[in-house]
Design a protein around this motif. Structure first.
Motif, mmCIF file in Angstrom:
data_model
loop_
_atom_site.group_PDB
_atom_site.id
_atom_site.type_symbol
_atom_site.label_atom_id
_atom_site.label_comp_id
_atom_site.label_asym_id
_atom_site.label_seq_id
_atom_site.Cartn_x
_atom_site.Cartn_y
_atom_site.Cartn_z
ATOM 1 N N GLY A 147 32.071 30.489 68.741
ATOM 2 C CA GLY A 147 33.386 30.970 69.109
ATOM 3 C C GLY A 147 34.499 30.930 68.092
ATOM 4 O O GLY A 147 35.517 31.599 68.264
ATOM 5 N N SER A 190 37.706 31.402 70.104
ATOM 6 C CA SER A 190 37.812 30.490 71.247
ATOM 7 C C SER A 190 37.777 29.046 70.785
ATOM 8 O O SER A 190 36.990 28.682 69.904
ATOM 9 C CB SER A 190 36.664 30.735 72.237
ATOM 10 N N SER A 191 38.628 28.227 71.392
ATOM 11 C CA SER A 191 38.677 26.800 71.090
ATOM 12 C C SER A 191 39.489 26.108 72.169
ATOM 13 O O SER A 191 40.399 26.710 72.756
ATOM 14 C CB SER A 191 39.308 26.547 69.721
ATOM 15 N N TYR A 192 39.183 24.831 72.414
ATOM 16 C CA TYR A 192 39.984 24.044 73.351
ATOM 17 C C TYR A 192 41.141 23.341 72.648
ATOM 18 O O TYR A 192 41.924 22.640 73.280
ATOM 19 C CB TYR A 192 39.094 23.034 74.084
ATOM 20 N N ASP A 217 41.872 31.314 72.965
ATOM 21 C CA ASP A 217 41.245 31.780 74.189
ATOM 22 C C ASP A 217 40.228 30.729 74.629
ATOM 23 O O ASP A 217 39.276 30.440 73.915
ATOM 24 C CB ASP A 217 40.559 33.124 73.932
ATOM 25 N N ASN A 238 38.224 30.985 77.184
ATOM 26 C CA ASN A 238 37.079 31.595 77.844
ATOM 27 C C ASN A 238 35.984 31.936 76.832
ATOM 28 O O ASN A 238 36.071 32.923 76.098
ATOM 29 C CB ASN A 238 37.514 32.847 78.599
ATOM 30 N N HIS A 239 34.958 31.112 76.779
ATOM 31 C CA HIS A 239 33.830 31.356 75.889
ATOM 32 C C HIS A 239 32.862 32.389 76.476
ATOM 33 O O HIS A 239 32.369 33.273 75.764
ATOM 34 C CB HIS A 239 33.067 30.057 75.627
ATOM 35 N N GLU A 299 29.561 27.284 75.003
ATOM 36 C CA GLU A 299 30.537 26.235 75.266
ATOM 37 C C GLU A 299 30.106 24.917 74.624
ATOM 38 O O GLU A 299 28.916 24.609 74.576
ATOM 39 C CB GLU A 299 30.667 25.999 76.776
#
Length: 376
Positions: A241, A245-247, A266, A268-269, A276
């Motif tokens: 990601g 994507s990343s937390y 974002d 949402n993976h 994830e």
């Protein structure tokens, strides 16, 4: 050679000096105690590149500036002319293939910053990445270099070494780039001058600092941006990601990296077919290396068990997984008070196989032995 005493690597001592084992310290965890023994006490600029142990239980400490410390003697490694310590670079990983040691290094030619694999025996270069764009925004702290050997193949992580460069980050999603990838390289390739058949095993990585094979499952630890350090299960052809994507959240322009503090990536993976993480650290702990827990701890918990080092929080983490090893059951944070970086690994294996202790490097502190005792 110089005997290893208390000194700066820029000014090693001219003659041997005595060295005593120091800093025995007991730290209590939830279910047992940790005895911290500082085996090597020295003051150095920079960080460890690797900590290897052989069948004779001899420890070799590799320093990112190109030094080897073994049996308490220090040696400058004769690295290739392309080797550079600019932009926080240097020796980033060491491994042994067919009785020959190789190093993963940051390297430079005219108008080109890149990364290479070289023989530490004869300086022969066997692999190099493409040149990085945006020379002024390169930061080799993010180059990765985690590795393990499994079934005659080397697995090697290469991150996206940047600060403020979206162009370098985007290489993680570029199938033509080696950056932001975990590579799989067959041993046979090391017979040749240049590695040609290199498999890009997975992509979408930011800065994978730990990489192991545990019960035929590949696991990695990866630095996130502002928050979002990850524990990942690495599967072939999977995309993790980055930088989509990343937390974690993005850095401000006034920080060392990134864009706007507080602006999210974002989450949402799945919508983009990204894998994830099985765990994301929020806030970030600057998770670095990982390894399998010593046998004594595994037998105590009766669960698959990982140890993680951390830099910013100066802690050791014990991670218990479920029996299927696809989710995290618990994480215990044990403050040590030092920036912990690399676990010792066997020269020819994924991880060492001690029963009740580990070896680990700590920035500015040297090599530590951590004994697990007094189980409750």
């Amino acid at each position: 050679y110089h005997y290893l005493g208390f000194y700066n690597l820029k000014n090693p001592p001219e003659k041997n000096t005595d060295l005593n084992i120091i800093r025995p310290e007991i730290i209590s965890a939830n279910n047992f105690d940790l005895e911290i023994v500082q085996l090597e006490d020295f003051n150095y600029e920079g960080r460890s590149a690797a900590l290897l142990i052989n069948d004779k239980n001899e420890i070799s400490f590799y320093h990112q500036k190109g030094y080897l410390i073994k049996n308490k003697f220090l040696k400058k490694i004769n690295l290739s002319d392309s080797f550079t310590t600019e932009k926080h670079g240097g020796l980033k990983g060491v491994f042994k293939i067919n009785d020959e040691f190789f190093g993963f290094i940051s390297s430079r030619s005219i108008n080109c910053y890149k990364s290479s694999i070289i023989s530490l025996k004869n300086n022969k270069q066997v692999f190099e990445t493409e040149c990085l764009p945006k020379d002024h925004l390169i930061d080799y702290n993010g180059i990765g270099g985690a590795n393990f050997i499994y079934k005659n193949s080397l697995f090697l992580s290469i991150g996206t070494p940047e600060t403020h460069s979206q162009e370098i980050r985007d290489l993680a999603q570029d199938d033509n780039s080696f950056y932001g990838k975990i590579l799989k390289i067959d041993f046979q390739e090391f017979k040749y001058k240049n590695l040609n058949n290199i498999e890009k095993f997975s992509k979408g990585h930011r800065n994978p600092q730990g990489l192991i094979n545990y019960k035929n499952l590949i696991l990695s630890t990866e630095h996130g941006p502002w928050g979002g350090d990850e524990i990942n299960i690495i599967n072939k052809n999977s995309n993790y990601g980055w930088p989509v994507s990343s937390y974690g959240t993005k850095y401000s322009e006034n920080d060392n990296e990134g864009s706007n503090l507080g602006e999210s990536f974002d989450f949402n993976h799945k919508s983009k077919n990204f894998s994830e993480p099985i765990y994301a650290f929020i806030p970030s702990e600057a998770i670095s290396d990982l390894t399998k827990c010593p046998t004594l701890i595994i037998n105590y918990y009766q669960k698959p068990c990982l140890l993680l080092t951390s830099l910013k929080s100066g802690s050791l983490f014990i991670v218990l997984l479920n029996d299927d090893m696809n989710s995290v059951l618990s994480i215990e944070k044990i403050p040590i008070g030092m920036r912990l970086r690399h676990f010792a690994k066997h020269e020819n294996d994924t991880y060492f196989k001690f029963k009740d202790h580990i070896y680990v490097t700590a920035d500015q502190e040297g090599v530590l032995r951590i004994n697990f005792l007094n189980f409750r």
